[in-house]
Design a protein around this motif. Structure first.
Motif, mmCIF file in Angstrom:
data_model
loop_
_atom_site.group_PDB
_atom_site.id
_atom_site.type_symbol
_atom_site.label_atom_id
_atom_site.label_comp_id
_atom_site.label_asym_id
_atom_site.label_seq_id
_atom_site.Cartn_x
_atom_site.Cartn_y
_atom_site.Cartn_z
ATOM 1 N N GLU A 70 0.817 -1.213 0.000
ATOM 2 C CA GLU A 70 0.000 0.000 0.000
ATOM 3 C C GLU A 70 0.852 1.264 0.000
ATOM 4 O OE1 GLU A 70 -2.361 -0.030 3.490
ATOM 5 O OE2 GLU A 70 -0.699 -0.469 4.844
ATOM 6 N N HIS A 71 2.134 1.140 0.315
ATOM 7 C CA HIS A 71 3.010 2.314 0.327
ATOM 8 C C HIS A 71 3.566 2.651 -1.058
ATOM 9 C CE1 HIS A 71 3.342 2.785 4.724
ATOM 10 N NE2 HIS A 71 3.175 1.481 4.739
ATOM 11 N N PHE A 72 3.482 1.714 -1.979
ATOM 12 C CA PHE A 72 4.204 1.842 -3.245
ATOM 13 C C PHE A 72 3.415 2.634 -4.282
ATOM 14 C CE2 PHE A 72 5.703 0.115 -7.372
ATOM 15 C CZ PHE A 72 7.047 0.377 -7.237
ATOM 16 N N THR A 84 12.229 7.658 -24.341
ATOM 17 C CA THR A 84 12.849 7.560 -23.018
ATOM 18 C C THR A 84 11.771 7.462 -21.940
ATOM 19 O OG1 THR A 84 14.772 8.842 -23.702
ATOM 20 C CG2 THR A 84 14.325 8.740 -21.341
ATOM 21 N N TYR A 85 12.029 6.611 -20.957
ATOM 22 C CA TYR A 85 11.146 6.505 -19.795
ATOM 23 C C TYR A 85 11.728 7.268 -18.614
ATOM 24 C CZ TYR A 85 8.431 2.804 -22.044
ATOM 25 O OH TYR A 85 7.636 2.085 -22.901
ATOM 26 N N THR A 86 10.853 8.006 -17.950
ATOM 27 C CA THR A 86 11.163 8.634 -16.672
ATOM 28 C C THR A 86 10.253 7.994 -15.631
ATOM 29 O OG1 THR A 86 11.841 10.742 -17.641
ATOM 30 C CG2 THR A 86 11.104 10.791 -15.348
ATOM 31 N N TYR A 87 10.793 7.748 -14.443
ATOM 32 C CA TYR A 87 10.005 7.073 -13.403
ATOM 33 C C TYR A 87 9.853 7.965 -12.181
ATOM 34 C CZ TYR A 87 10.829 3.058 -16.362
ATOM 35 O OH TYR A 87 10.876 2.213 -17.443
ATOM 36 N N LEU A 88 8.611 8.108 -11.757
ATOM 37 C CA LEU A 88 8.288 8.822 -10.528
ATOM 38 C C LEU A 88 7.905 7.771 -9.497
ATOM 39 C CD1 LEU A 88 7.751 11.467 -8.993
ATOM 40 C CD2 LEU A 88 5.454 11.493 -10.018
ATOM 41 N N LEU A 89 8.724 7.633 -8.491
ATOM 42 C CA LEU A 89 8.555 6.596 -7.470
ATOM 43 C C LEU A 89 8.371 7.263 -6.116
ATOM 44 C CD1 LEU A 89 8.760 3.534 -6.715
ATOM 45 C CD2 LEU A 89 11.219 3.897 -6.469
ATOM 46 N N ALA A 90 7.366 6.808 -5.352
ATOM 47 C CA ALA A 90 7.067 7.489 -4.091
ATOM 48 C C ALA A 90 6.499 6.542 -3.052
ATOM 49 C CB ALA A 90 6.083 8.629 -4.335
ATOM 50 N N ASP A 91 6.630 6.963 -1.797
ATOM 51 C CA ASP A 91 5.906 6.355 -0.687
ATOM 52 C C ASP A 91 4.559 7.059 -0.629
ATOM 53 O OD1 ASP A 91 4.756 5.991 1.912
ATOM 54 O OD2 ASP A 91 6.701 5.368 2.682
ATOM 55 N N ILE A 171 13.281 6.170 0.470
ATOM 56 C CA ILE A 171 12.186 7.073 0.128
ATOM 57 C C ILE A 171 11.012 6.690 1.010
ATOM 58 C CG2 ILE A 171 10.864 8.118 -1.747
ATOM 59 C CD1 ILE A 171 13.301 5.591 -2.811
ATOM 60 N N GLY A 172 10.858 7.378 2.133
ATOM 61 C CA GLY A 172 9.833 6.965 3.080
ATOM 62 C C GLY A 172 10.162 5.573 3.584
ATOM 63 N N ARG A 173 9.237 4.631 3.410
ATOM 64 C CA ARG A 173 9.460 3.254 3.844
ATOM 65 C C ARG A 173 10.028 2.371 2.738
ATOM 66 N NH1 ARG A 173 4.175 1.822 7.653
ATOM 67 N NH2 ARG A 173 4.209 3.747 8.873
ATOM 68 N N LEU A 174 10.257 2.952 1.566
ATOM 69 C CA LEU A 174 10.797 2.190 0.445
ATOM 70 C C LEU A 174 12.312 2.317 0.393
ATOM 71 C CD1 LEU A 174 8.228 3.296 -2.295
ATOM 72 C CD2 LEU A 174 8.161 1.222 -0.898
ATOM 73 N N ASN A 175 12.965 1.248 0.002
ATOM 74 C CA ASN A 175 14.419 1.234 -0.113
ATOM 75 C C ASN A 175 14.833 0.873 -1.534
ATOM 76 O OD1 ASN A 175 14.958 1.681 2.731
ATOM 77 N ND2 ASN A 175 14.271 -0.425 3.065
ATOM 78 N N LEU A 176 15.766 1.640 -2.074
ATOM 79 C CA LEU A 176 16.324 1.345 -3.389
ATOM 80 C C LEU A 176 17.789 0.944 -3.210
ATOM 81 C CD1 LEU A 176 15.023 4.205 -5.744
ATOM 82 C CD2 LEU A 176 14.315 1.813 -5.717
ATOM 83 N N GLU A 177 18.097 -0.294 -3.592
ATOM 84 C CA GLU A 177 19.482 -0.735 -3.560
ATOM 85 C C GLU A 177 20.176 -0.327 -4.858
ATOM 86 O OE1 GLU A 177 22.262 -4.768 -3.571
ATOM 87 O OE2 GLU A 177 20.103 -4.910 -3.906
#
Length: 299
Positions: A70-72, A84-91, A171-177
């Motif tokens: 639910e956070h994604f 080209t793709y741009t990505y908007l990623l958020a909590d 990013i909030g509760r999300l983690n990007l490795e």
């Protein structure tokens, strides 16, 4: 007597209907592995076209879409001119967000979406050091002064954050490795969100393709090793979001690329030969070939 015959015919019809319904249920249950079928001609015949557990497990393991938490929040944005793709990623709860590989011509579009959704852009991430993305990141920072720029330390550029293999961006509760995936350029990275089963591969791995290796810093053997060691080592169900696509495709999976990518289903030696003989046209707008060793993303 007439009433008795009518009742009898009605009862027979119900029995037939009941048998048909039971037969359908048994077939459905067998196909989804709910009950074990009896060994009859019908089941054997159908088995020729639908292998019992194997097909169901294969479908579930490699193709079935995983649900997000639910956070994604993920928005995939497209530039028609450069594909080209741009990505908007958020909590979705904290509203903390990142932009991955924004395009300079569409910066107003991205800012409008960010404003409408009330998002707080914490980072502008570059998957590699080509000016079609890095000049945009530089401009974005002027509109969002609290946004931090991030790029691989291997780029030799100046940025707010220089990421290295194994780093984690939160990013909030999300983690990007951060996974170093050089080969297209020395500084290519892939961002992986393990909790959500997604990875953003930039120009390293495309859908049924990969980044070219005939520019400065390109090396086919390095690219092959990067893809196999850092991307194909992820679970088969991980969805892969590329930096470009020229045929209208939006997403793929680790399993699909391992099985269907025409270049990467070859041996290392065959892959190197393929990449050396592609004879692709060189960029004419100087977007890709620019020397950015002293470029600054923090101005």
């Amino acid at each position: 007597m007439s009433l008795f015959c009518t009742t009898l015919r009605f009862g027979v019809r119900n029995v037939r209907l009941s048998r048909q319904t039971s037969s359908c249920f048994n077939l459905s249950s067998w196909a989804f592995n709910l009950t074990k079928p009896s060994t009859t001609k019908a089941s054997v015949s159908i088995g020729k076209y639908l292998p019992a557990n194997k097909l169901c497990r294969s479908f579930s393991t490699h193709i079935e879409r995983q649900p997000h938490s639910e956070h994604f929040f993920l928005r995939q944005l497209f530039d028609r001119e450069s594909c080209t793709y741009t990505y908007l990623l958020a909590d979705a709860f904290t509203k903390d967000a990142v932009l991955i590989d924004p395009v300079i011509q569409l910066i107003d579009r991205d800012l409008e979406i960010v404003k409408e959704l009330g998002l707080n852009i914490r980072y502008a991430l570059s998957t590699h050091m080509h000016s079609d993305h890095t000049t945009t990141v530089q401009k974005l920072k002027k509109y969002l002064p609290l946004c931090k720029t991030a790029i691989s330390a291997a780029s030799g550029a100046t940025a707010d954050v220089l990421v290295r293999h194994g780093d984690i961006i939160r990013i909030g509760r999300l983690n990007l490795e951060v996974r170093a995936t050089p080969g297209h350029t020395n500084c290519c990275v892939t961002y992986v969100c393990h909790e959500e089963g997604v990875a953003f591969t930039g120009d390293t791995l495309l859908i049924r393709g990969c980044g070219r290796t005939d520019f400065d810093q390109g090396d086919p053997e390095t690219l092959y090793n990067s893809i196999y060691n850092q991307i194909f080592s992820l679970p088969n169900t991980h969805r892969l979001y590329p930096g470009h696509d020229y045929r209208g495709r939006t997403v793929t999976t680790v399993y699909e690329e391992k099985r269907y990518n025409p270049r990467l289903t070859k041996s290392r030696e065959e892959f190197i030969q393929i990449m050396k003989t592609l004879n692709l046209a060189h960029a004419t707008d100087n977007q890709m070939g620019i020397n950015l060793q002293k470029f600054s993303l923090s101005n």
